[in-house]
Design an enzyme around this catalytic site. Sequence first.
Site, PDB file in Angstrom:
ATOM      1  N   VAL A  61       0.803  -1.228   0.000  1.00 52.93           N
ATOM      2  CA  VAL A  61       0.000   0.000   0.000  1.00 52.93           C
ATOM      3  C   VAL A  61       0.835   1.276   0.000  1.00 52.93           C
ATOM      4  O   VAL A  61       0.293   2.361  -0.240  1.00 52.93           O
ATOM      5  CB  VAL A  61      -0.966   0.044   1.206  1.00 52.93           C
ATOM      6  CG1 VAL A  61      -2.015  -1.043   1.094  1.00 52.93           C
ATOM      7  CG2 VAL A  61      -0.207  -0.050   2.528  1.00 52.93           C
ATOM      8  N   TYR A  62       2.126   1.188   0.261  1.00 55.60           N
ATOM      9  CA  TYR A  62       2.941   2.398   0.284  1.00 55.60           C
ATOM     10  C   TYR A  62       2.938   3.041  -1.099  1.00 55.60           C
ATOM     11  O   TYR A  62       3.339   2.424  -2.093  1.00 55.60           O
ATOM     12  CB  TYR A  62       4.383   2.097   0.686  1.00 55.60           C
ATOM     13  CG  TYR A  62       4.595   1.659   2.120  1.00 55.60           C
ATOM     14  CD1 TYR A  62       3.581   1.731   3.071  1.00 55.60           C
ATOM     15  CD2 TYR A  62       5.820   1.167   2.522  1.00 55.60           C
ATOM     16  CE1 TYR A  62       3.795   1.326   4.375  1.00 55.60           C
ATOM     17  CE2 TYR A  62       6.051   0.753   3.832  1.00 55.60           C
ATOM     18  CZ  TYR A  62       5.032   0.834   4.744  1.00 55.60           C
ATOM     19  OH  TYR A  62       5.242   0.417   6.047  1.00 55.60           O
ATOM     20  N   SER A  63       2.487   4.282  -1.147  1.00 58.63           N
ATOM     21  CA  SER A  63       2.416   5.023  -2.409  1.00 58.63           C
ATOM     22  C   SER A  63       1.693   4.224  -3.494  1.00 58.63           C
ATOM     23  O   SER A  63       2.081   4.222  -4.657  1.00 58.63           O
ATOM     24  CB  SER A  63       3.815   5.425  -2.884  1.00 58.63           C
ATOM     25  OG  SER A  63       4.365   6.402  -2.040  1.00 58.63           O
ATOM     26  N   GLY A  65       1.545   1.157  -4.202  1.00 58.54           N
ATOM     27  CA  GLY A  65       2.346   0.151  -4.894  1.00 58.54           C
ATOM     28  C   GLY A  65       3.653   0.667  -5.465  1.00 58.54           C
ATOM     29  O   GLY A  65       4.546  -0.127  -5.801  1.00 58.54           O
ATOM     30  N   LYS A  90       4.417  -6.324   2.818  1.00 55.48           N
ATOM     31  CA  LYS A  90       3.227  -6.566   3.640  1.00 55.48           C
ATOM     32  C   LYS A  90       1.971  -6.645   2.782  1.00 55.48           C
ATOM     33  O   LYS A  90       1.926  -6.110   1.672  1.00 55.48           O
ATOM     34  CB  LYS A  90       3.056  -5.440   4.669  1.00 55.48           C
ATOM     35  CG  LYS A  90       4.311  -5.091   5.446  1.00 55.48           C
ATOM     36  CD  LYS A  90       4.065  -3.967   6.422  1.00 55.48           C
ATOM     37  CE  LYS A  90       5.344  -3.351   6.924  1.00 55.48           C
ATOM     38  NZ  LYS A  90       6.036  -2.520   5.901  1.00 55.48           N
TER      39      LYS A  90
END
Length: 348
Positions: A61-63, A65, A90
């Site tokens: 989920v960071y940015s 993908g 994650k």
Amino acid sequence: MRYRQFGNTGLFVSELCLGTMTFGGEGELWSQIGDLQQADADKLVGRAFDAGINFIDTADVYSQGQSEVITGQALKNLNVARDEVVVATKVFGETGPGPNARGLTRYHIMEGVKASLKRLQLDHIDLYQVHGFDPATPIEETVRALNTLVEHGHVRYVGVSNWAAWQIMKALGIAERHGLARFESLQAYYTLAGRDLEREIVPLLQSENLGLMVWSPLAGGLLSGKYGRNKQAEAGSRRTTFDFPPVDVERAYDCIEVMQRIAESKGVSVAQIALAWLLHQRAVTSVIVGAKRIDQLDDNIAASEVGLSDEELAELHSVSALPAEYPGWMFERQGEYRRQQIEQSGQR
């Protein structure tokens, strides 16, 4: 750089782990944390590995993908040998518009690992972590799905993040009962300004031999040295745009005043004292450090060389101590006599 055994495994990881939440900047939330693009990310990753860091952490989920994409490409651009890096990511958060594009179902975990492998350009993930607790999915379904990934070779180890002690223990019990891959690590928030982890979770980790990866070791920048009772950071600093994680600010300021004094006596930064304190905690396996600039990363890396005396640790412990809470204070009273017996027995 020192290396520590990872949970109940034979794997060794560096005591500092490079976090990649600052990579990408896609989406309103993530742009407030960092928006490093490929060239700058390559420089940070390269500097981290030159310093001996062999552990890198990201999430799907960071940015949206993009952090995984940039991380994987950085490893390619820098020609990092696959067996010289431990890559962690994650699964859990929302990755699409549908009702099943989130959570810890077998459905989402299986789809999530394929997408992460593609973005990272890898054939396996070393540490695959569940990124939160899913109240809609039975824990056994999640544990069995993760075990399938290990059996198929897509994942080497599995871990958990942001779960309560009872949830982790239930998952460990299910894994043991059915002979499934168990959680080997917890990724959690832990700082001098937020020692809540010590009430229930740290004793669990030590009892069951799980590794601890610390996220936000500077409390979202609050312990960086930029803040204090009479000191406000410049506009654009992370805490001014993204006030997270929640902190008892007055208690944090008490800690910062002591940290500042110790830092000045050693000629180091306040941030290095915050990180060094974590590295002195027996439960900690690796501290995740993120940065937007090389000088920030260098300052964090230097914390691995900062030693704290017993007196300094005692002072930091005192100023940051958690208020007594039931049933902890009852355990202390009930166990005092038995602890004395153990100590006396050991002296014979």
